[in-house]
Every structure is written in C-alpha cells, then in structure tokens.
Motif scaffolding. Structure first.
Motif, PDB file in Angstrom:
ATOM      1  N   ASP A 100      22.170 -43.804  48.408  1.00  0.00           N
ATOM      2  CA  ASP A 100      21.577 -45.115  48.105  1.00  0.00           C
ATOM      3  C   ASP A 100      21.451 -45.941  49.372  1.00  0.00           C
ATOM      4  N   HIS A 101      22.467 -45.851  50.183  1.00  0.00           N
ATOM      5  CA  HIS A 101      22.503 -46.708  51.366  1.00  0.00           C
ATOM      6  C   HIS A 101      21.489 -46.242  52.393  1.00  0.00           C
ATOM      7  N   ILE A 102      21.274 -44.942  52.480  1.00  0.00           N
ATOM      8  CA  ILE A 102      20.401 -44.418  53.523  1.00  0.00           C
ATOM      9  C   ILE A 102      18.928 -44.410  53.104  1.00  0.00           C
ATOM     10  N   GLY A 104      16.439 -46.314  51.880  1.00  0.00           N
ATOM     11  CA  GLY A 104      15.414 -47.207  52.423  1.00  0.00           C
ATOM     12  C   GLY A 104      15.291 -47.109  53.926  1.00  0.00           C
ATOM     13  N   PHE A 105      16.345 -46.650  54.581  1.00  0.00           N
ATOM     14  CA  PHE A 105      16.387 -46.631  56.037  1.00  0.00           C
ATOM     15  C   PHE A 105      15.909 -45.308  56.639  1.00  0.00           C
ATOM     16  N   ALA A 106      15.803 -44.282  55.801  1.00  0.00           N
ATOM     17  CA  ALA A 106      15.546 -42.924  56.297  1.00  0.00           C
ATOM     18  C   ALA A 106      14.405 -42.818  57.319  1.00  0.00           C
ATOM     19  N   GLU A 108      13.603 -44.614  59.625  1.00  0.00           N
ATOM     20  CA  GLU A 108      13.966 -45.132  60.954  1.00  0.00           C
ATOM     21  C   GLU A 108      14.961 -44.249  61.692  1.00  0.00           C
ATOM     22  N   VAL A 109      15.433 -43.214  61.041  1.00  0.00           N
ATOM     23  CA  VAL A 109      16.445 -42.379  61.692  1.00  0.00           C
ATOM     24  C   VAL A 109      15.786 -41.420  62.686  1.00  0.00           C
ATOM     25  N   ALA A 110      16.300 -41.388  63.913  1.00  0.00           N
ATOM     26  CA  ALA A 110      15.791 -40.474  64.950  1.00  0.00           C
ATOM     27  C   ALA A 110      16.628 -39.203  64.964  1.00  0.00           C
ATOM     28  N   ARG A 127      22.968 -41.986  65.518  1.00  0.00           N
ATOM     29  CA  ARG A 127      23.477 -43.045  64.623  1.00  0.00           C
ATOM     30  C   ARG A 127      22.564 -44.270  64.615  1.00  0.00           C
ATOM     31  N   PRO A 128      22.192 -44.706  63.396  1.00  0.00           N
ATOM     32  CA  PRO A 128      21.525 -45.997  63.254  1.00  0.00           C
ATOM     33  C   PRO A 128      22.558 -47.085  62.939  1.00  0.00           C
ATOM     34  N   THR A 129      23.746 -46.667  62.606  1.00  0.00           N
ATOM     35  CA  THR A 129      24.922 -47.450  62.235  1.00  0.00           C
ATOM     36  C   THR A 129      25.968 -46.377  61.937  1.00  0.00           C
ATOM     37  N   SER A 130      27.256 -46.729  61.863  1.00  0.00           N
ATOM     38  CA  SER A 130      28.250 -45.639  61.884  1.00  0.00           C
ATOM     39  C   SER A 130      29.096 -45.454  60.627  1.00  0.00           C
ATOM     40  N   GLU A 131      28.682 -46.027  59.505  1.00  0.00           N
ATOM     41  CA  GLU A 131      29.464 -45.835  58.270  1.00  0.00           C
ATOM     42  C   GLU A 131      29.752 -44.351  58.030  1.00  0.00           C
ATOM     43  N   THR A 132      28.671 -43.564  58.053  1.00  0.00           N
ATOM     44  CA  THR A 132      28.821 -42.147  57.682  1.00  0.00           C
ATOM     45  C   THR A 132      29.537 -41.349  58.772  1.00  0.00           C
ATOM     46  N   VAL A 159      20.359 -46.486  67.417  1.00  0.00           N
ATOM     47  CA  VAL A 159      18.914 -46.243  67.480  1.00  0.00           C
ATOM     48  C   VAL A 159      18.308 -46.378  66.085  1.00  0.00           C
ATOM     49  N   ARG A 160      17.311 -47.207  65.982  1.00  0.00           N
ATOM     50  CA  ARG A 160      16.530 -47.328  64.740  1.00  0.00           C
ATOM     51  C   ARG A 160      15.066 -47.283  65.127  1.00  0.00           C
ATOM     52  N   TRP A 161      14.405 -46.225  64.705  1.00  0.00           N
ATOM     53  CA  TRP A 161      13.032 -45.999  65.173  1.00  0.00           C
ATOM     54  C   TRP A 161      12.056 -46.871  64.378  1.00  0.00           C
ATOM     55  N   GLY A 180      32.140 -53.471  63.458  1.00  0.00           N
ATOM     56  CA  GLY A 180      33.516 -53.471  62.990  1.00  0.00           C
ATOM     57  C   GLY A 180      33.571 -52.834  61.619  1.00  0.00           C
ATOM     58  N   HIS A 181      34.575 -52.011  61.394  1.00  0.00           N
ATOM     59  CA  HIS A 181      34.738 -51.335  60.100  1.00  0.00           C
ATOM     60  C   HIS A 181      36.209 -51.407  59.719  1.00  0.00           C
ATOM     61  N   THR A 182      36.476 -52.002  58.571  1.00  0.00           N
ATOM     62  CA  THR A 182      37.868 -52.224  58.197  1.00  0.00           C
ATOM     63  C   THR A 182      38.115 -51.807  56.743  1.00  0.00           C
ATOM     64  N   ASN A 277      35.125 -53.596  54.679  1.00  0.00           N
ATOM     65  CA  ASN A 277      34.143 -54.515  55.281  1.00  0.00           C
ATOM     66  C   ASN A 277      33.447 -53.817  56.434  1.00  0.00           C
ATOM     67  N   SER A 278      32.253 -54.298  56.773  1.00  0.00           N
ATOM     68  CA  SER A 278      31.671 -53.941  58.062  1.00  0.00           C
ATOM     69  C   SER A 278      30.893 -55.139  58.564  1.00  0.00           C
ATOM     70  N   TRP A 279      30.807 -55.261  59.879  1.00  0.00           N
ATOM     71  CA  TRP A 279      30.208 -56.470  60.457  1.00  0.00           C
ATOM     72  C   TRP A 279      29.671 -56.178  61.853  1.00  0.00           C
ATOM     73  N   ALA A 280      28.617 -56.870  62.227  1.00  0.00           N
ATOM     74  CA  ALA A 280      27.996 -56.588  63.517  1.00  0.00           C
ATOM     75  C   ALA A 280      27.213 -57.780  64.061  1.00  0.00           C
ATOM     76  N   TYR A 281      27.220 -57.883  65.382  1.00  0.00           N
ATOM     77  CA  TYR A 281      26.220 -58.714  66.060  1.00  0.00           C
ATOM     78  C   TYR A 281      25.678 -57.874  67.210  1.00  0.00           C
TER      79      TYR A 281
HETATM   80  C1  87F Z   1      18.703 -47.876  59.641  1.00  0.00           C
HETATM   81  C2  87F Z   1      18.776 -46.513  59.456  1.00  0.00           C
HETATM   82  C3  87F Z   1      19.813 -45.956  58.725  1.00  0.00           C
HETATM   83  C4  87F Z   1      20.537 -50.803  58.723  1.00  0.00           C
HETATM   84  C5  87F Z   1      19.671 -48.704  59.087  1.00  0.00           C
HETATM   85  O1  87F Z   1      25.004 -54.441  59.009  1.00  0.00           O
HETATM   86  C6  87F Z   1      20.779 -46.754  58.162  1.00  0.00           C
HETATM   87  C7  87F Z   1      20.716 -48.126  58.341  1.00  0.00           C
HETATM   88  O2  87F Z   1      22.639 -48.599  57.107  1.00  0.00           O
HETATM   89  C8  87F Z   1      21.696 -49.015  57.776  1.00  0.00           C
HETATM   90  N1  87F Z   1      19.613 -50.038  59.259  1.00  0.00           N
HETATM   91  N2  87F Z   1      21.570 -50.329  58.002  1.00  0.00           N
HETATM   92  C9  87F Z   1      22.536 -51.268  57.471  1.00  0.00           C
HETATM   93  C10 87F Z   1      23.704 -51.466  58.388  1.00  0.00           C
HETATM   94  C11 87F Z   1      24.849 -52.039  57.649  1.00  0.00           C
HETATM   95  C12 87F Z   1      26.084 -52.425  58.463  1.00  0.00           C
HETATM   96  N3  87F Z   1      26.572 -51.365  59.318  1.00  0.00           N
HETATM   97  C13 87F Z   1      27.717 -51.690  60.129  1.00  0.00           C
HETATM   98  C14 87F Z   1      25.914 -53.678  59.222  1.00  0.00           C
HETATM   99  C15 87F Z   1      27.009 -54.063  60.132  1.00  0.00           C
HETATM  100  C16 87F Z   1      27.564 -52.936  60.922  1.00  0.00           C
END
Ligand code: 87F
Length: 505
Positions: A100-102, A104-106, A108-110, A127-132, A159-161, A180-182, A277-281
């Motif tokens: 579900d999370h990926i 909409g973003f698929a 943009e993945v390189a 990595r477009p973000t590092s949850e997984t 990287v987000r293409w 940040g991931h907690t 939680n996760s958070w980013a700037y």
């Molecule tokens: C692009 C490609 C694949 C945003 C993406 O906001 C996955 C993603 O999961 C994706 N663009 N996101 C959401 C990121 C969520 C979250 N990740 C950790 C954050 C803060 C830092």
C-alpha cells in the motif's frame, strides 16, 4: 601626463569591470521562475549537472546545510536518538513488502539493473526512503520491552525519479535529508515524539532560516498513506502563491509493525506490536530560504546560517594609504573573529570595490564593511546591511557591539518581513466564491471544512487547471474558534475544522 594617467586609470577600470558581468537578468516580481534559477547559480549555491533534476551543491550551500545539521543533530541526541547508516540499495522483494505504501510511489523508484555489461540476477532499487530497508532489522533487534524505545536517525541521500518539473532544492531527483525512525511500546510515547520533532522543524525554519511556518496535521488524502497521521510545518511562497511542505513528522501507528512483524514481549509477558514514527527534513529547506528572502540583487542569508556573516572590503581610492587600509581591514576581521563572528576579508586586487559589493550581495552576506581613507581618518568603518541597504558609520571602538546588534536585527527583520508578506496572503473565506477569488489572487486560504475526503477530491477537481489544483495544506493546531452552525465552504455541510488550502509545490 595627467591625461595619460587618467587614460591609464580609465583603461584599468574598464579592465576591472569587464571581468565578469554581475547582477541578475531577471527580476523576482517579473519572472520568478527564471529569477530563482539564476539566483541559485549566480550566488554559487548550485551548479547545474548534465542529468536533469540533479544538481551540484556547492560549498556555499553545504555550509548552510551543515549549520542546520549541527543544530538538529545535537537536539535529537539530547532526545537519545542515535545515528546509524543503512545501505543505499534495497531488493525488490523487500521494497514491495508494504504494498500500500509503495503503490503510488512506484513510478519514482530508480533501479540498478546491470553491473558492467551483465544484467543483475535481480534488479536492485535505490532507496527513495528507508522504511523497508530498516524495518526488517527493527524486527530482529526488538525482542522485549527493554529493547524499546528504539530510536535511530540517518543523514543520507535518497533518489526519487520525479517526472514533473525539476527545481533546484525544491524538487530534485536526488536530495539530502535526515530520516528518523523510531519504535515505542506505547502510542502515547510516539504521539509525544511526533510533536517534539515537529517543534525542532519549526525552529529550523523560524529561528535559523527566518521563515514563518504553520504547524498542523495533513488531511487523510494528503497524509503519508503508510502511516496513521502526518504532521507538517507549512511555508508559503508569496510570489507564486503556493504553499510548500517544509518538513513532516509522521506517526506510523502499527501498520509497518504488522508488515514487518516488529513485536515485543511487554512487561506483563504478553506479545505486543510496537508503535512507530518517522520524520524528515531535506535540502528543500534551502530552496524555501532562497525563495522567501532573495531579492533582485541575489541571495539574502539570515545571519544565523550565513557562513560569512561580515565581509570586509578595502576601498583604497585616490591616493589612499593602501597599507594602512589593509591593516585596518585585517584588524577588523581579527576583532570580529575573536568576538565569535564569521568575518572575511576580500583582498583580491583584480576586482574593484564596486564589483566586490555586487558579488557579496549576490551571495547574500548579511553585513559588508567598507574601509576607505575617510574611515581611517575618523577611526570608523562603514557597515552596510544586505537586507535593507542601510549604511551605518561605526566607531572602531563600538564595532563588536554594533555588529552583534545589527546581525540580530537583520535576523529579526527578515523573519518579520517574511511573516508580514505571508500574513498578507492569508485569506479567511466562508463561501466557494470567496475561495475561488482568493485562490486566483495567489492566497493561502483558511476555510471551514467538513473534513470529508470526497469534498477535498471535489475541490481538487473543480480547481484543476494550468496552475495546478488547490488542495489542503494542513489543519493548523492553532485553531480559530469555529462558531456553531458554521458551514463547509465547499459542501455546505456542517464544518468540523478550519483548514488551510491552496496551490502548492
Ligand atoms: C517515493 C518512492 C517510494 C515518499 C516515495 O516522509 C516511496 C516513497 O514512501 C515514500 N516518496 N514516500 C513517503 C516517505 C515517508 C516518510 N519516510 C521517512 C517520510 C519521512 C521519512
């Protein structure tokens, strides 16, 4: 002889002037897009690269990024959050785990598909973000309640293409951020951290970058789909009339814990799932700074993030005592450095003082000090403010005190000016017609809303056009009173809250 000398000095002047053409071709209020592209390059923040959407971050940029990093890193360490570093690469298998999370973003993945001429057995994603990337290891590392909370942060690139219009800092295909991931035993702890981090993001914008932001919660449609709720700080760019998400702090709830089986045995010996939680700037912060404070002379740096706060320029015109002027300049830099300011001397002889003024204005240095023969005579220096051009003659004996006061005053007035401009663009509306009028006037709109997703989608559809649709920016935590019987501006149903709407980046 005199004429010859004059000619020679004229020729020399010309030669000096020819060196480079300084100044911007575009004006901020006339062609904002071109102005922005020109400023980030001419100020030596960015160099364009031969891959679209990728930019070189030059030392002038990295110094600002590092200032923010030093602040934020120290703050999260106080919260007992530890830095770690996870790999850049992720297998398809793991990336797709949380579908579900990926989803909409698929696009943009390189992917890396080859090494040399050989196809990889399985393609590897960047990595477009590092949850997984991280959460399989959270699952491994968390066993009992004593392993909680688990709090890690990493400073890295992602990287987000992107396919929509790339813009330096604002939308680039590779960018720097902290993520940040907690993980916590209880939702209450997670909730508390979301807001602590959001407050740090507010401070980055307001206290360092002198940019006013609004703290609030994202709508269900705009939140991070993989999470429970998303909070953000929202900034505004008056020239384009667009809101811009400055940073986000999410409570992920237990969605990822379920997916990745991040379980623990609680203090009663029962099996439980963590709250995350996760958070980013990101380097986007710097783009917002350029857009908000820059002017027709170039970049304008808030003193707290300027890597050079004071530039000292010798002005040895006519028959000046060049040696004495140089000495006075060096003393000035030394005095300011000793007092803890970042001051530098521009001694280059192949550039005229006028050229140097423009150069350092382009780079946004908050204060310029000019020292010429008159100043020597009067035992003073001339201080010029970047933000408003004010010229102040300062007795050498008052230098440190005055520079301190001026830098503080610049930091404050940049924030106040930005806030005044932003506030002038906030329109409170109650009806659809008022909403459309305010939107067309490039405003950020505060409107009573029924909080229904269908209505938000409908607003998007009804405002679709060349400039992009309007959407919710956030529901501010700081809510005005909602009078009983107030109706939603878009649906006419009873309103539940005040929400900010607008076009956005
Ligand atoms: C692009 C490609 C694949 C945003 C993406 O906001 C996955 C993603 O999961 C994706 N663009 N996101 C959401 C990121 C969520 C979250 N990740 C950790 C954050 C803060 C830092």
């Amino acid at each position: 002889m005199a004429t010859n000398n004059a000619k020679a000095s004229n020729a020399k002047k010309k030669e000096v002037k020819k060196e480079t053409k300084l100044g911007l071709t575009y004006k901020k209020d006339e062609n904002f897009g071109e102005w922005y592209s020109e400023v980030v390059v001419s100020s030596e923040m960015i160099e364009y690269y031969d891959i679209s959407g990728c930019y070189i971050l030059r030392p002038w940029t990295m110094a600002i990024w590092e200032t923010l990093q030093v602040f934020f890193d120290a703050q999260i360490k106080k919260m007992n959050i530890k830095n770690a570093y996870f790999p850049l690469f992720v297998t398809e298998n793991v990336l797709q785990k949380e579908k579900d999370h990926i989803e909409g973003f698929a696009p943009e993945v390189a992917w890396v598909t080859k090494s040399g001429q050989t196809d990889l057995e399985v393609p590897i994603a960047i990595r477009p973000t590092s949850e997984t990337v991280m959460y399989p290891y959270f699952s491994k590392w968390i066993r009992g309640h004593r392993d909680l909370p688990l709090k890690v942060n990493q400073w890295c690139n992602v990287v987000r293409w992107e396919f929509s219009h790339p813009t330096p800092f604002i939308r680039s295909r590779e960018f720097l951020w902290q993520e940040g991931h907690t993980a916590f035993a209880t939702k209450a702890e997670a909730d508390e951290e979301v807001l602590q981090i959001l407050e740090l993001y507010r401070r980055i914008y307001e206290e360092f970058l002198a940019i006013p932001v609004i703290k609030g919660q994202k709508s269900e449609l705009e939140k991070f789909a993989g999470g429970l709720y998303t909070t953000s700080v929202e900034a505004f760019i008056p020239n384009t009339g667009r809101g811009i998400q400055g940073a986000t702090s999410h409570c992920l709830g237990q969605n990822f814990a379920k997916m990745f089986q991040i379980n623990f045995e609680n203090d009663k010996g029962e099996k439980a799932m963590v709250w995350q939680n996760s958070w980013a700037y990101s380097t986007r912060t710097l783009g917002v700074m350029v857009m908000v404070h820059g002017d027709d002379k170039g970049l304008v740096l808030p003193p707290r993030v300027a890597s050079i706060q004071v530039i000292v320029i010798p002005v040895p015109y006519k028959d000046a005592d060049v040696t004495a002027i140089k000495a006075a300049c060096e003393t000035t830099v030394q005095t300011l450095s000793n007092a803890g300011f970042s001051a530098e001397l521009d001694t280059r002889e192949n550039y005229s003082p006028g050229w140097k003024y423009s150069h350092w204005e382009m780079k946004g240095v908050p204060l310029r000090i000019e020292i010429g023969p008159k100043d020597l005579e009067k035992n003073q220096v001339r201080v010029v403010r970047r933000d408003n051009g004010a010229k102040i003659d300062v007795p050498v004996n008052d230098l440190v005190e005055k520079v301190k006061e001026l830098l503080g005053s610049i930091q404050e007035s940049l924030f106040n000016a930005a806030k005044e401009k932003r506030d002038a663009c906030i329109k409170v509306v109650n009806t659809w017609d008022e909403f459309i009028a305010a939107l067309n006037d490039k405003n950020m709109i505060l409107a009573p809303w029924c909080d229904e997703e269908e209505v938000e989608k409908d607003v998007k559809a009804r405002t679709k056009g060349e400039l992009g649709a309007a959407k919710t920016l956030c529901t501010p935590f700081d809510q005005p009173r909602l009078a009983e019987g107030t109706l939603c501006f878009a649906s006419g149903k009873p309103a539940k809250k005040w929400t900010y709407w607008g076009r956005s980046y």
